[in-house]
Design a protein around this motif. Sequence first.
Motif, PDB file in Angstrom:
ATOM      1  N   ALA A 227       0.831  -1.203   0.000  1.00  0.00           N
ATOM      2  CA  ALA A 227       0.000   0.000   0.000  1.00  0.00           C
ATOM      3  C   ALA A 227       0.868   1.256   0.000  1.00  0.00           C
ATOM      4  N   GLU A 228       1.952   1.243   0.769  1.00  0.00           N
ATOM      5  CA  GLU A 228       2.857   2.390   0.778  1.00  0.00           C
ATOM      6  C   GLU A 228       3.504   2.592  -0.581  1.00  0.00           C
ATOM      7  N   ASP A 229       3.961   1.490  -1.208  1.00  0.00           N
ATOM      8  CA  ASP A 229       4.604   1.576  -2.521  1.00  0.00           C
ATOM      9  C   ASP A 229       3.638   2.142  -3.558  1.00  0.00           C
ATOM     10  N   LEU A 230       2.385   1.684  -3.538  1.00  0.00           N
ATOM     11  CA  LEU A 230       1.395   2.165  -4.517  1.00  0.00           C
ATOM     12  C   LEU A 230       1.124   3.653  -4.325  1.00  0.00           C
ATOM     13  N   GLN A 231       1.129   4.131  -3.067  1.00  0.00           N
ATOM     14  CA  GLN A 231       0.923   5.558  -2.816  1.00  0.00           C
ATOM     15  C   GLN A 231       2.048   6.380  -3.420  1.00  0.00           C
ATOM     16  N   VAL A 232       3.291   5.899  -3.274  1.00  0.00           N
ATOM     17  CA  VAL A 232       4.439   6.609  -3.841  1.00  0.00           C
ATOM     18  C   VAL A 232       4.340   6.650  -5.363  1.00  0.00           C
ATOM     19  N   ILE A 233       3.977   5.505  -5.975  1.00  0.00           N
ATOM     20  CA  ILE A 233       3.935   5.412  -7.442  1.00  0.00           C
ATOM     21  C   ILE A 233       2.775   6.232  -8.007  1.00  0.00           C
ATOM     22  N   ARG A 234       1.584   6.063  -7.438  1.00  0.00           N
ATOM     23  CA  ARG A 234       0.400   6.696  -8.010  1.00  0.00           C
ATOM     24  C   ARG A 234       0.328   8.198  -7.734  1.00  0.00           C
ATOM     25  N   GLU A 235       0.788   8.610  -6.540  1.00  0.00           N
ATOM     26  CA  GLU A 235       0.682  10.024  -6.195  1.00  0.00           C
ATOM     27  C   GLU A 235       1.980  10.784  -6.451  1.00  0.00           C
ATOM     28  N   GLY A 236       3.056  10.040  -6.719  1.00  0.00           N
ATOM     29  CA  GLY A 236       4.339  10.686  -6.974  1.00  0.00           C
ATOM     30  C   GLY A 236       4.879  11.459  -5.788  1.00  0.00           C
ATOM     31  N   VAL A 237       4.589  10.983  -4.592  1.00  0.00           N
ATOM     32  CA  VAL A 237       5.009  11.684  -3.381  1.00  0.00           C
ATOM     33  C   VAL A 237       6.090  10.884  -2.645  1.00  0.00           C
ATOM     34  N   THR A 238       6.839  11.579  -1.821  1.00  0.00           N
ATOM     35  CA  THR A 238       7.819  10.933  -0.945  1.00  0.00           C
ATOM     36  C   THR A 238       7.183  10.684   0.413  1.00  0.00           C
ATOM     37  N   ILE A 239       7.301   9.449   0.896  1.00  0.00           N
ATOM     38  CA  ILE A 239       6.762   9.084   2.207  1.00  0.00           C
ATOM     39  C   ILE A 239       7.918   8.992   3.201  1.00  0.00           C
ATOM     40  N   SER A 240       7.807   9.717   4.295  1.00  0.00           N
ATOM     41  CA  SER A 240       8.799   9.655   5.371  1.00  0.00           C
ATOM     42  C   SER A 240       8.121   9.055   6.593  1.00  0.00           C
ATOM     43  N   ILE A 241       8.512   7.846   6.933  1.00  0.00           N
ATOM     44  CA  ILE A 241       7.915   7.119   8.070  1.00  0.00           C
ATOM     45  C   ILE A 241       8.928   7.145   9.218  1.00  0.00           C
ATOM     46  N   ARG A 242       8.625   7.949  10.245  1.00  0.00           N
ATOM     47  CA  ARG A 242       9.592   8.110  11.337  1.00  0.00           C
ATOM     48  C   ARG A 242       9.755   6.840  12.154  1.00  0.00           C
ATOM     49  N   GLU A 243       8.681   6.084  12.334  1.00  0.00           N
ATOM     50  CA  GLU A 243       8.782   4.830  13.084  1.00  0.00           C
ATOM     51  C   GLU A 243       7.780   3.835  12.523  1.00  0.00           C
ATOM     52  N   LEU A 256      11.921   0.664  12.470  1.00  0.00           N
ATOM     53  CA  LEU A 256      12.663   1.265  11.367  1.00  0.00           C
ATOM     54  C   LEU A 256      12.190   2.689  11.128  1.00  0.00           C
ATOM     55  N   GLN A 257      13.124   3.508  10.663  1.00  0.00           N
ATOM     56  CA  GLN A 257      12.803   4.835  10.136  1.00  0.00           C
ATOM     57  C   GLN A 257      13.007   4.754   8.629  1.00  0.00           C
ATOM     58  N   THR A 258      11.952   4.977   7.874  1.00  0.00           N
ATOM     59  CA  THR A 258      11.974   4.672   6.443  1.00  0.00           C
ATOM     60  C   THR A 258      11.600   5.886   5.598  1.00  0.00           C
ATOM     61  N   ILE A 259      12.293   6.022   4.457  1.00  0.00           N
ATOM     62  CA  ILE A 259      11.957   7.018   3.439  1.00  0.00           C
ATOM     63  C   ILE A 259      11.726   6.294   2.123  1.00  0.00           C
ATOM     64  N   LYS A 260      10.566   6.536   1.494  1.00  0.00           N
ATOM     65  CA  LYS A 260      10.241   5.965   0.175  1.00  0.00           C
ATOM     66  C   LYS A 260       9.931   7.117  -0.776  1.00  0.00           C
ATOM     67  N   GLN A 261      10.596   7.107  -1.934  1.00  0.00           N
ATOM     68  CA  GLN A 261      10.373   8.173  -2.893  1.00  0.00           C
ATOM     69  C   GLN A 261      10.265   7.595  -4.309  1.00  0.00           C
ATOM     70  N   PRO A 262       9.538   8.305  -5.205  1.00  0.00           N
ATOM     71  CA  PRO A 262       9.397   7.810  -6.571  1.00  0.00           C
ATOM     72  C   PRO A 262      10.682   8.012  -7.355  1.00  0.00           C
ATOM     73  N   LEU A 263      10.972   7.058  -8.249  1.00  0.00           N
ATOM     74  CA  LEU A 263      12.151   7.112  -9.113  1.00  0.00           C
ATOM     75  C   LEU A 263      11.719   6.723 -10.528  1.00  0.00           C
ATOM     76  N   ARG A 264      11.970   7.614 -11.480  1.00  0.00           N
ATOM     77  CA  ARG A 264      11.521   7.341 -12.861  1.00  0.00           C
ATOM     78  C   ARG A 264      12.704   6.837 -13.690  1.00  0.00           C
ATOM     79  N   LEU A 265      12.489   5.692 -14.330  1.00  0.00           N
ATOM     80  CA  LEU A 265      13.488   5.088 -15.209  1.00  0.00           C
ATOM     81  C   LEU A 265      13.032   5.229 -16.665  1.00  0.00           C
ATOM     82  N   GLU A 266      14.021   5.344 -17.553  1.00  0.00           N
ATOM     83  CA  GLU A 266      13.693   5.597 -18.955  1.00  0.00           C
ATOM     84  C   GLU A 266      12.878   4.474 -19.582  1.00  0.00           C
TER      85      GLU A 266
END
Length: 545
Positions: A227-243, A256-266
């Motif tokens: 669900a977190e991955d889909l939010q990053v991909i669909r909304e193009g936002v960076t998720i910062s999860i402090r805990e 864990l302290q986690t940061i997930k961000q979108p990355l576009r590949l050619e």
Amino acid sequence: MSEARITELEAQVRALKEQLEDFHRAFEHSDEAVWIYDVQKHSLRYVNARFERLFGLSSDLLRHDPLAFLKVVVAEDAPFLHAAFSRVMQGDPIDIEFRVSYPDSSVRWLRMRSATTFDLQGEPARIVNIVSDLTALKAAQQAANELAQTLEARIAERVRALQRSERRLQRIIDLVPHLIYVKDGEGRYLLINRSAAATLGLTPEEVIGRRDVELQPSPEMAARFRAEDLQVIREGVTISIREEQVQFHDGTVHTLQTIKQPLRLEDQDEPVVLGVGIDITELKQAEAALKAVDAELRRSHEELQAANVALQNAARMKDEFMATISHELRTPLSSILGLTEALQTEIHGALNAQQHRLLKLIQASARDLLLLINNLIDFSRIEAGDIFLQIETFDAVALSKLAVTRIAPEAENKRQTIQFAASCHQLMVEGDQLRYIQILLNLLSNAIKFTPEQGELGVLVENDAASATARITVWDHGIGIDEEGMAHLFRPFVQLDSSLRRRYPGVGLGLALTKRLVELLGGQIAVESTPGQGSRFTVILPLKA
């Protein structure tokens, strides 16, 4: 409160102190800098060695200024860090990132988490500061960005060049201790470093191409990641999860302290997910343990305060008892002494030799008992801080002679010889004359008691010009004191051994009282003794300025 309860509370406090020392040792080996500032006392309660390594400053600076670390903060970051720390002083927690600069011009990223504990009245009591080094995380993020750029730049290159680049990047991210991974829109792992793969009990090669639903031990956790991955991909936002709580392959749950961000590949129509995670489990456990210890210490402090009140009441009752016993015992003893002296004058009739001898025994015993009562009362008053001195200037030589004169009859009863010597005719000292006489009489009485019949003892008065002190030595050729006895010499109500108690009367209070009286006069007492040869008790008092 009973003595057993007090002992139990003291044992609990010792156990808590030992537990706190364990936590302090753990903090000393922590990668985070930890320091605790007492808001109410404006003092530093604790700081570990990591502070000096992270900030490049001596921890002693914190003892005078809780904001001393701002000296090395990068100028652009200092204002908002100062403002944030001001909120902490008011009781608000903060979680903030900033940079520090070192003398070699290097710069590191740090993260400060500060929280305030409160006293029973709700007022800020202590500030717990925990600072971790984010440089590796920032480097990992930078490496991830470089990885993204490299992937985008190299995707069109030949497969061999891409594989070479991927191997190089894999080596880079494998050096990072944190968790780094890349997942596509389907949730498949495109890249993962060894630290992240190890949480699954696998190698990076075994993880690539698989999804969390296949790898994670908990289906619920796999669904949450998806669900977190889909939010990053669909909304193009960076998720910062402090805990977040994550279960590793061995069944342990980590924070864990986690940061997930979108990355576009050619070659990808939709972005992929780049994730970076930091395991902060040990830090959270340390924070929780510290809070628990602090709460327990507060509870024990409250109980000790109650115990102190009980002890103060007991001390007051003791003082009242000593005052009563002083009157009730000294009054009849004074009467006994007066009557025995009157009888010895034979104003009520002639006495034979046996009656004179018995009256002298009664008189000596009454004087001994009166001395013991007076010593007990004086000792009790000193312990309670309720004794007052009459400070005046007196001649130590003259008063020392007077003390020898007063004690001479007691020595004559044992056919002992008392010698007196002085290095000068007059030696002026400031203090209480009556207490000075009491000190010498106690030491001389002690010397007479432990010196055999027909033995020798004496007093030596010296002027020590080098230290501007008077040295009054009471010496004897008595039984002496062994090394073990010296260790207990000035303890109240203690005689050196049971055999001495049978041979020499007393309750072991005279020397303890003497030492305290000397200290009240601003002096010291020293002892030299050889078993079987005798002892030397030296009272050292400051001369009149």
